[in-house]
Design an enzyme around this catalytic site. Structure first.
Site, PDB file in Angstrom:
ATOM      1  N   ASP A  20       7.449   1.931  -7.856  1.00 48.09           N
ATOM      2  CA  ASP A  20       7.097   2.168  -6.539  1.00 48.09           C
ATOM      3  C   ASP A  20       8.058   2.874  -5.393  1.00 48.09           C
ATOM      4  O   ASP A  20       9.362   2.962  -5.818  1.00 48.09           O
ATOM      5  CB  ASP A  20       6.619   0.714  -5.758  1.00 48.09           C
ATOM      6  CG  ASP A  20       5.923   1.168  -4.558  1.00 48.09           C
ATOM      7  OD1 ASP A  20       5.278   1.915  -4.112  1.00 48.09           O
ATOM      8  OD2 ASP A  20       6.376   0.202  -3.637  1.00 48.09           O
ATOM      9  N   PHE A  21       7.624   3.678  -4.410  1.00 50.90           N
ATOM     10  CA  PHE A  21       8.744   4.284  -3.800  1.00 50.90           C
ATOM     11  C   PHE A  21       9.114   3.467  -2.482  1.00 50.90           C
ATOM     12  O   PHE A  21      10.307   2.969  -2.216  1.00 50.90           O
ATOM     13  CB  PHE A  21       8.236   5.587  -3.179  1.00 50.90           C
ATOM     14  CG  PHE A  21       9.155   6.343  -2.145  1.00 50.90           C
ATOM     15  CD1 PHE A  21      10.486   7.023  -2.828  1.00 50.90           C
ATOM     16  CD2 PHE A  21       9.136   6.404  -0.978  1.00 50.90           C
ATOM     17  CE1 PHE A  21      11.132   7.714  -2.149  1.00 50.90           C
ATOM     18  CE2 PHE A  21       9.783   7.205  -0.266  1.00 50.90           C
ATOM     19  CZ  PHE A  21      10.745   7.896  -0.863  1.00 50.90           C
ATOM     20  N   ASP A  22       8.155   3.180  -1.587  1.00 51.23           N
ATOM     21  CA  ASP A  22       8.179   2.689  -0.217  1.00 51.23           C
ATOM     22  C   ASP A  22       8.666   1.210  -0.588  1.00 51.23           C
ATOM     23  O   ASP A  22       7.964   0.113  -1.090  1.00 51.23           O
ATOM     24  CB  ASP A  22       7.257   2.814   0.726  1.00 51.23           C
ATOM     25  CG  ASP A  22       6.722   4.117   1.181  1.00 51.23           C
ATOM     26  OD1 ASP A  22       7.622   4.616   1.653  1.00 51.23           O
ATOM     27  OD2 ASP A  22       5.572   4.562   0.923  1.00 51.23           O
ATOM     28  N   GLY A 109       1.882   5.515  -2.792  1.00 50.28           N
ATOM     29  CA  GLY A 109       0.896   5.748  -2.049  1.00 50.28           C
ATOM     30  C   GLY A 109       1.255   6.610  -0.748  1.00 50.28           C
ATOM     31  O   GLY A 109       0.494   6.940   0.412  1.00 50.28           O
ATOM     32  N   LYS A 153      -2.615   3.782  -9.204  1.00 47.69           N
ATOM     33  CA  LYS A 153      -1.248   3.750 -10.014  1.00 47.69           C
ATOM     34  C   LYS A 153      -1.398   3.460 -11.239  1.00 47.69           C
ATOM     35  O   LYS A 153      -0.862   3.894 -12.404  1.00 47.69           O
ATOM     36  CB  LYS A 153      -0.272   2.837  -9.096  1.00 47.69           C
ATOM     37  CG  LYS A 153       0.349   3.388  -7.689  1.00 47.69           C
ATOM     38  CD  LYS A 153       1.293   2.492  -7.060  1.00 47.69           C
ATOM     39  CE  LYS A 153       1.946   3.047  -5.807  1.00 47.69           C
ATOM     40  NZ  LYS A 153       3.028   2.169  -5.366  1.00 47.69           N
ATOM     41  N   ASP A 176       6.260  -3.605  -4.840  1.00 48.71           N
ATOM     42  CA  ASP A 176       6.541  -4.813  -3.942  1.00 48.71           C
ATOM     43  C   ASP A 176       5.313  -5.059  -3.350  1.00 48.71           C
ATOM     44  O   ASP A 176       5.057  -6.370  -2.754  1.00 48.71           O
ATOM     45  CB  ASP A 176       7.559  -4.364  -2.837  1.00 48.71           C
ATOM     46  CG  ASP A 176       6.870  -3.425  -1.697  1.00 48.71           C
ATOM     47  OD1 ASP A 176       6.658  -3.572  -0.638  1.00 48.71           O
ATOM     48  OD2 ASP A 176       6.569  -2.412  -2.255  1.00 48.71           O
ATOM     49  N   ASP A 180       0.366  -2.171  -6.100  1.00 45.23           N
ATOM     50  CA  ASP A 180       1.108  -1.849  -7.353  1.00 45.23           C
ATOM     51  C   ASP A 180       0.386  -2.886  -8.256  1.00 45.23           C
ATOM     52  O   ASP A 180       0.798  -2.717  -9.528  1.00 45.23           O
ATOM     53  CB  ASP A 180       2.774  -2.394  -7.236  1.00 45.23           C
ATOM     54  CG  ASP A 180       3.183  -1.361  -6.176  1.00 45.23           C
ATOM     55  OD1 ASP A 180       3.274  -0.194  -6.390  1.00 45.23           O
ATOM     56  OD2 ASP A 180       3.999  -1.921  -5.418  1.00 45.23           O
TER      57      ASP A 180
END
Length: 220
Positions: A20-22, A109, A153, A176, A180
């Site tokens: 994930d990114f954020d 997202g 995802k 997180d 996800d």
């Protein structure tokens, strides 16, 4: 005719790490940072928190939050995204995973203005995220892209696995929040990183400190 020899072993041994990114590769939520110059950070952050805890439909929460960004200049977006804080240990972790033979991918997202430059800097092989629509360099409050729904995802991960010939057994997923969950379905190793309770319950491992290098103690 002599056919070329291919190293099939390399294909079968390929492994995949999906981040994930954020609040995972990046320390915070991109959209909350973007809302700050509009004086809407607290309002947007409260919606983000509820979405990540699984209380809100991700698609509905996304379009609601992006609508609040209407009028923000794209140049402001790019400037903010350029200064986003990278999570502690992100560079070392991506580098080491690649040395161990992993393809490293990011599903977000959030928005390409943030994921593409940061993932490029980190050495991530590919990033999939959303695009903030603009007209003449000003955000319209609309959004489109790869990761718009709760299931996105997982759907994307399953397609990448088929494309690369990688099994669930050789896949690691790190995230997180509630959005996800869908990618956890396709990964044997599921790491909840400083995560919301809904994701922790679906994980095989948890990390409770903001240090991505802890992942290296879990994966081979």
């Amino acid at each position: 005719m002599i056919l070329p020899k291919f190293n099939i072993e390399v294909v079968y041994n390929m492994r995949l790490a999906v981040f994930d990114f954020d609040s995972t590769l990046m320390d915070g939520e991109t959209i909350d940072f973007l809302a700050e110059p509009l004086g809407l950070k607290e309002k947007v952050a409260s919606i983000t928190k509820r979405a990540m805890e699984g209380e809100l439909d991700f698609f509905e929460s996304l379009i609601t939050r992006v609508a609040l960004l209407k009028g923000l200049k794209e140049s402001q977006v790019d400037n903010i995204c350029r200064d986003l804080p990278i999570m502690n240990g992100a560079e070392e972790t991506v580098r080491e995973l690649k040395q161990r033979g992993y393809r490293v991918v990011c599903f977000s997202g959030g928005f390409r203005n943030a994921t593409s430059p940061i993932c490029s800097r980190l050495g991530v092989d590919a990033d999939f995220s959303n695009i903030l629509h603009n007209i003449n360099g000003v955000l319209t409050g609309k959004v489109g892209g790869d990761i718009m729904f709760d299931f996105s995802k997982g759907d994307m991960l399953n397609r990448v696995q088929k494309l690369l010939g990688i099994s669930n057994e050789n896949t690691v997923a790190i995230g997180d929040g509630a959005n996800d969950l869908s990618m956890f379905k396709y990964a044997k190793t599921r790491i909840a990183f400083c995560a919301k309770p809904i994701l922790r319950e679906a994980s095989t491992h948890t990390i409770d400190t903001k240090d991505l290098t802890k992942i290296l103690d879990i994966v081979g």
